[in-house]
Design a protein around this motif. Structure first.
Motif, PDB file in Angstrom:
ATOM      1  N   GLY A 222       0.812  -1.196   0.000  1.00 36.52           N
ATOM      2  CA  GLY A 222       0.000   0.000   0.000  1.00 36.52           C
ATOM      3  C   GLY A 222       0.850   1.253   0.000  1.00 36.52           C
ATOM      4  N   ASP A 223       0.166   2.369   0.149  1.00 40.75           N
ATOM      5  CA  ASP A 223       0.802   3.688   0.171  1.00 40.75           C
ATOM      6  C   ASP A 223       0.885   4.139   1.615  1.00 40.75           C
ATOM      7  OD1 ASP A 223       1.613   6.294  -0.054  1.00 40.75           O
ATOM      8  OD2 ASP A 223       0.091   6.896  -1.503  1.00 40.75           O
ATOM      9  N   ALA A 224       2.087   4.052   2.196  1.00 38.61           N
ATOM     10  CA  ALA A 224       2.290   4.472   3.581  1.00 38.61           C
ATOM     11  C   ALA A 224       2.487   5.975   3.698  1.00 38.61           C
ATOM     12  CB  ALA A 224       3.494   3.750   4.183  1.00 38.61           C
ATOM     13  N   ASN A 225       2.692   6.651   2.569  1.00 38.95           N
ATOM     14  CA  ASN A 225       2.939   8.099   2.590  1.00 38.95           C
ATOM     15  C   ASN A 225       4.021   8.469   3.599  1.00 38.95           C
ATOM     16  OD1 ASN A 225       1.705   9.891   0.714  1.00 38.95           O
ATOM     17  ND2 ASN A 225      -0.306   9.305   1.502  1.00 38.95           N
ATOM     18  N   ALA A 226       5.035   7.612   3.702  1.00 36.70           N
ATOM     19  CA  ALA A 226       6.122   7.859   4.651  1.00 36.70           C
ATOM     20  C   ALA A 226       7.411   7.280   4.084  1.00 36.70           C
ATOM     21  CB  ALA A 226       5.823   7.235   6.005  1.00 36.70           C
ATOM     22  N   ASP A 227       8.448   8.085   4.077  1.00 35.30           N
ATOM     23  CA  ASP A 227       9.787   7.658   3.691  1.00 35.30           C
ATOM     24  C   ASP A 227      10.585   7.429   4.969  1.00 35.30           C
ATOM     25  OD1 ASP A 227      12.762   8.230   3.084  1.00 35.30           O
ATOM     26  OD2 ASP A 227      11.906   8.119   1.073  1.00 35.30           O
ATOM     27  N   PRO A 228      11.380   6.366   5.052  1.00 35.50           N
ATOM     28  CA  PRO A 228      12.103   6.103   6.293  1.00 35.50           C
ATOM     29  C   PRO A 228      13.231   7.081   6.579  1.00 35.50           C
ATOM     30  CG  PRO A 228      12.746   4.535   4.603  1.00 35.50           C
ATOM     31  CD  PRO A 228      11.580   5.305   4.046  1.00 35.50           C
ATOM     32  N   ASN A 229      13.624   7.876   5.588  1.00 35.99           N
ATOM     33  CA  ASN A 229      14.788   8.748   5.778  1.00 35.99           C
ATOM     34  C   ASN A 229      14.516  10.216   5.497  1.00 35.99           C
ATOM     35  OD1 ASN A 229      16.642   6.491   6.273  1.00 35.99           O
ATOM     36  ND2 ASN A 229      16.337   6.017   4.097  1.00 35.99           N
ATOM     37  N   ARG A 230      13.477  10.536   4.715  1.00 34.90           N
ATOM     38  CA  ARG A 230      13.243  11.906   4.307  1.00 34.90           C
ATOM     39  C   ARG A 230      11.771  12.254   4.466  1.00 34.90           C
ATOM     40  NH1 ARG A 230      13.851  13.122  -0.980  1.00 34.90           N
ATOM     41  NH2 ARG A 230      14.132  15.296  -0.353  1.00 34.90           N
ATOM     42  N   GLY A 231      11.485  13.560   4.390  1.00 29.94           N
ATOM     43  CA  GLY A 231      10.100  13.996   4.465  1.00 29.94           C
ATOM     44  C   GLY A 231       9.698  14.382   5.871  1.00 29.94           C
ATOM     45  N   GLU A 232       8.441  14.787   6.017  1.00 27.97           N
ATOM     46  CA  GLU A 232       7.955  15.329   7.281  1.00 27.97           C
ATOM     47  C   GLU A 232       7.330  14.295   8.199  1.00 27.97           C
ATOM     48  OE1 GLU A 232       5.697  18.935   7.047  1.00 27.97           O
ATOM     49  OE2 GLU A 232       6.591  19.500   5.136  1.00 27.97           O
ATOM     50  N   GLY A 233       7.215  13.056   7.765  1.00 27.69           N
ATOM     51  CA  GLY A 233       6.559  12.050   8.578  1.00 27.69           C
ATOM     52  C   GLY A 233       7.419  11.554   9.726  1.00 27.69           C
ATOM     53  N   ARG A 234       6.788  10.769  10.589  1.00 23.42           N
ATOM     54  CA  ARG A 234       7.483  10.101  11.689  1.00 23.42           C
ATOM     55  C   ARG A 234       7.913   8.725  11.166  1.00 23.42           C
ATOM     56  NH1 ARG A 234       5.494  11.802  17.178  1.00 23.42           N
ATOM     57  NH2 ARG A 234       4.579  13.877  16.871  1.00 23.42           N
ATOM     58  N   PRO A 235       9.195   8.454  11.036  1.00 22.60           N
ATOM     59  CA  PRO A 235       9.648   7.261  10.315  1.00 22.60           C
ATOM     60  C   PRO A 235       9.582   5.969  11.114  1.00 22.60           C
ATOM     61  CG  PRO A 235      11.534   8.491  11.104  1.00 22.60           C
ATOM     62  CD  PRO A 235      10.316   9.323  11.432  1.00 22.60           C
ATOM     63  N   GLU A 236       9.304   6.035  12.401  1.00 21.71           N
ATOM     64  CA  GLU A 236       9.437   4.839  13.238  1.00 21.71           C
ATOM     65  C   GLU A 236       8.550   3.684  12.770  1.00 21.71           C
ATOM     66  OE1 GLU A 236      10.499   8.503  15.484  1.00 21.71           O
ATOM     67  OE2 GLU A 236       8.686   7.866  14.400  1.00 21.71           O
ATOM     68  N   ALA A 237       7.319   3.992  12.360  1.00 25.91           N
ATOM     69  CA  ALA A 237       6.396   2.914  11.992  1.00 25.91           C
ATOM     70  C   ALA A 237       6.826   2.214  10.711  1.00 25.91           C
ATOM     71  CB  ALA A 237       4.977   3.465  11.854  1.00 25.91           C
ATOM     72  N   ILE A 238       7.224   2.980   9.702  1.00 30.82           N
ATOM     73  CA  ILE A 238       7.628   2.338   8.452  1.00 30.82           C
ATOM     74  C   ILE A 238       8.967   1.618   8.634  1.00 30.82           C
ATOM     75  CG2 ILE A 238       8.803   4.343   7.453  1.00 30.82           C
ATOM     76  CD1 ILE A 238       6.595   1.709   5.647  1.00 30.82           C
ATOM     77  N   LEU A 239       9.839   2.154   9.467  1.00 28.40           N
ATOM     78  CA  LEU A 239      11.095   1.456   9.754  1.00 28.40           C
ATOM     79  C   LEU A 239      10.824   0.124  10.439  1.00 28.40           C
ATOM     80  CD1 LEU A 239      13.374   4.393  10.945  1.00 28.40           C
ATOM     81  CD2 LEU A 239      13.815   2.879   9.000  1.00 28.40           C
ATOM     82  N   ALA A 240       9.812   0.089  11.299  1.00 27.30           N
ATOM     83  CA  ALA A 240       9.476  -1.162  11.984  1.00 27.30           C
ATOM     84  C   ALA A 240       9.022  -2.228  10.998  1.00 27.30           C
ATOM     85  CB  ALA A 240       8.387  -0.914  13.024  1.00 27.30           C
ATOM     86  N   LEU A 241       8.320  -1.840   9.923  1.00 29.58           N
ATOM     87  CA  LEU A 241       7.922  -2.810   8.905  1.00 29.58           C
ATOM     88  C   LEU A 241       9.111  -3.213   8.045  1.00 29.58           C
ATOM     89  CD1 LEU A 241       4.423  -1.544   7.693  1.00 29.58           C
ATOM     90  CD2 LEU A 241       4.964  -3.265   9.426  1.00 29.58           C
ATOM     91  N   LEU A 242       9.958  -2.253   7.691  1.00 28.46           N
ATOM     92  CA  LEU A 242      11.134  -2.569   6.886  1.00 28.46           C
ATOM     93  C   LEU A 242      12.061  -3.557   7.595  1.00 28.46           C
ATOM     94  CD1 LEU A 242      11.838   1.010   5.533  1.00 28.46           C
ATOM     95  CD2 LEU A 242      11.378  -0.990   4.099  1.00 28.46           C
ATOM     96  N   GLU A 243      12.034  -3.546   8.915  1.00 28.46           N
ATOM     97  CA  GLU A 243      12.919  -4.408   9.698  1.00 28.46           C
ATOM     98  C   GLU A 243      12.174  -5.554  10.382  1.00 28.46           C
ATOM     99  OE1 GLU A 243      14.672  -1.543  12.280  1.00 28.46           O
ATOM    100  OE2 GLU A 243      15.750  -0.505  10.652  1.00 28.46           O
ATOM    101  N   HIS A 244      10.897  -5.730  10.047  1.00 29.05           N
ATOM    102  CA  HIS A 244      10.076  -6.729  10.738  1.00 29.05           C
ATOM    103  C   HIS A 244      10.562  -8.145  10.390  1.00 29.05           C
ATOM    104  CE1 HIS A 244       6.575  -8.878  12.247  1.00 29.05           C
ATOM    105  NE2 HIS A 244       6.161  -7.761  12.796  1.00 29.05           N
ATOM    106  N   PRO A 245      10.718  -9.014  11.382  1.00 24.61           N
ATOM    107  CA  PRO A 245      11.256 -10.354  11.106  1.00 24.61           C
ATOM    108  C   PRO A 245      10.341 -11.239  10.271  1.00 24.61           C
ATOM    109  CG  PRO A 245      10.531 -10.167  13.395  1.00 24.61           C
ATOM    110  CD  PRO A 245      10.501  -8.792  12.827  1.00 24.61           C
ATOM    111  N   ARG A 246       9.062 -10.888  10.138  1.00 20.27           N
ATOM    112  CA  ARG A 246       8.142 -11.716   9.354  1.00 20.27           C
ATOM    113  C   ARG A 246       7.981 -11.224   7.918  1.00 20.27           C
ATOM    114  NH1 ARG A 246       2.540 -13.043  11.905  1.00 20.27           N
ATOM    115  NH2 ARG A 246       2.583 -14.386  10.037  1.00 20.27           N
ATOM    116  N   LEU A 247       8.695 -10.133   7.574  1.00 23.18           N
ATOM    117  CA  LEU A 247       8.466  -9.509   6.274  1.00 23.18           C
ATOM    118  C   LEU A 247       9.754  -9.411   5.461  1.00 23.18           C
ATOM    119  CD1 LEU A 247       6.229  -6.504   7.410  1.00 23.18           C
ATOM    120  CD2 LEU A 247       5.456  -8.725   6.527  1.00 23.18           C
ATOM    121  N   HIS A 248       9.638  -9.644   4.153  1.00 24.90           N
ATOM    122  CA  HIS A 248      10.664  -9.231   3.203  1.00 24.90           C
ATOM    123  C   HIS A 248      10.477  -7.737   2.912  1.00 24.90           C
ATOM    124  CE1 HIS A 248      12.277 -13.126   1.956  1.00 24.90           C
ATOM    125  NE2 HIS A 248      11.051 -13.596   1.804  1.00 24.90           N
TER     126      HIS A 248
END
Length: 302
Positions: A222-248
């Motif tokens: 989907g569209d998380a509307n969040a970049d893990p490194n840039r932009g105005e969002g809070r990156p913690e949530a998308i970083l948690a998915l990028l590093e989630h042990p159950r996800l590629h």
């Protein structure tokens, strides 16, 4: 594929002369995915626009006999002043931004049967009921007041778990959402906090907070509307998915959108569950005639 009023998308698809719709059809037909989620697609109760779009794709050689769209929060008007601007009845007083019900919603197209009766739709979940939520607070209580917090849903569009019956893989679950942009608010950071929590929902969901999640053969996209490194969002949530042990996270770091004044960001994602073999993945070149966003795809095997 959002328009300025209800039924205008159906009109434009039916006429067959809209340059943007033609460009979107060409991009999808070229990539030819088996399952695709569409973000920013106007909803109508009878699914006529989605059916007409599927027919346009079929004519181009990309048939999708199965379609799904649930009533979204986009444009779902409330009687309260949700954005605390002193007015009611505006697009920002809907559960999700929209000048009419269904504007810029979500849809799913599939080559394989969709178990519609078994879809889990979390779009009615209240924001305050998400464990660990970041709903803005003030010294006087919830931002916007207790009445607003009591009705404010988490999803700006929706959070769906859609079962699809694949002839070779069996039951596959598609987890999809479209988070609000983390901008267009004030110092309370209402949209930034909501954007974070719409993405954080999936970590909580996979932890079992809302029933038993699929154990394997699922894809979160989907569209998380969040970049893990840039932009105005809070990156913690998308970083948690990028590093989630159950996800590629096969496309980490690859931009998927270009916004004027901001530049290239990664905001669109596909996260297959770890039991898949990722054979290939890619971000298509952005076709400005179709969208500012790129089509993102993965090729999976088991």
């Amino acid at each position: 594929m959002s328009r300025d009023g209800p039924a205008l998308l159906l009109r434009d698809i039916s006429r067959g002369q809209d340059a943007q719709i033609a460009a979107v059809v060409e991009v999808i037909a070229r990539v030819n995915p088996d399952v695709i989620t569409l973000q920013g697609f106007d909803y109508d109760l009878e699914g006529r626009a989605l059916a007409a779009f599927a027919q346009a794709l079929a004519t181009r050689g990309a048939p999708y006999p199965y379609q799904f769209a649930a009533p979204p929060n986009a444009g779902r008007m409330t009687a309260l002043d949700l954005d605390a601007d002193g007015k009611t009845g505006t697009a920002r007083d809907a559960q999700g931004y929209g000048t009419f019900f269904g504007q810029g919603a979500m849809a799913l197209l599939s080559r394989f049967p969709i178990a519609t009766a078994e879809v889990a739709d979390f779009s009615a979940l209240l924001w305050r009921d998400l464990p660990g939520n970041l709903y803005p607070q003030t010294a006087q209580g919830p931002w916007g007041g207790a009445q607003v917090q009591a009705i404010q849903r988490l999803s700006s569009h929706g959070h769906w778990v859609v079962p699809i019956d694949h002839p070779a893989f069996g039951r596959v679950h598609i987890l999809t959402f479209h988070a609000t942009p983390p901008v267009f608010d004030g110092p309370e950071d209402r949209n930034g906090r909501r954007n974070h929590d719409e993405t954080a929902f999936w970590r909580v969901y996979l932890d079992g907070a809302f029933g038993t999640p699929p154990e394997d053969a699922f894809v979160l996209m989907g569209d998380a509307n969040a970049d893990p490194n840039r932009g105005e969002g809070r990156p913690e949530a998308i970083l948690a998915l990028l590093e989630h042990p159950r996800l590629h996270a096969p496309l980490r770091g690859q931009p998927t959108v270009v916004w004027q004044g901001v530049g290239a960001l990664q905001v669109d994602y596909i996260f297959p569950s770890r039991d898949w073999t990722v054979r290939d993945a890619g971000v298509e070149p952005i076709d400005a005639a179709a969208s500012r966003h790129a089509l993102v795809w993965v090729d999976l095997a088991r």
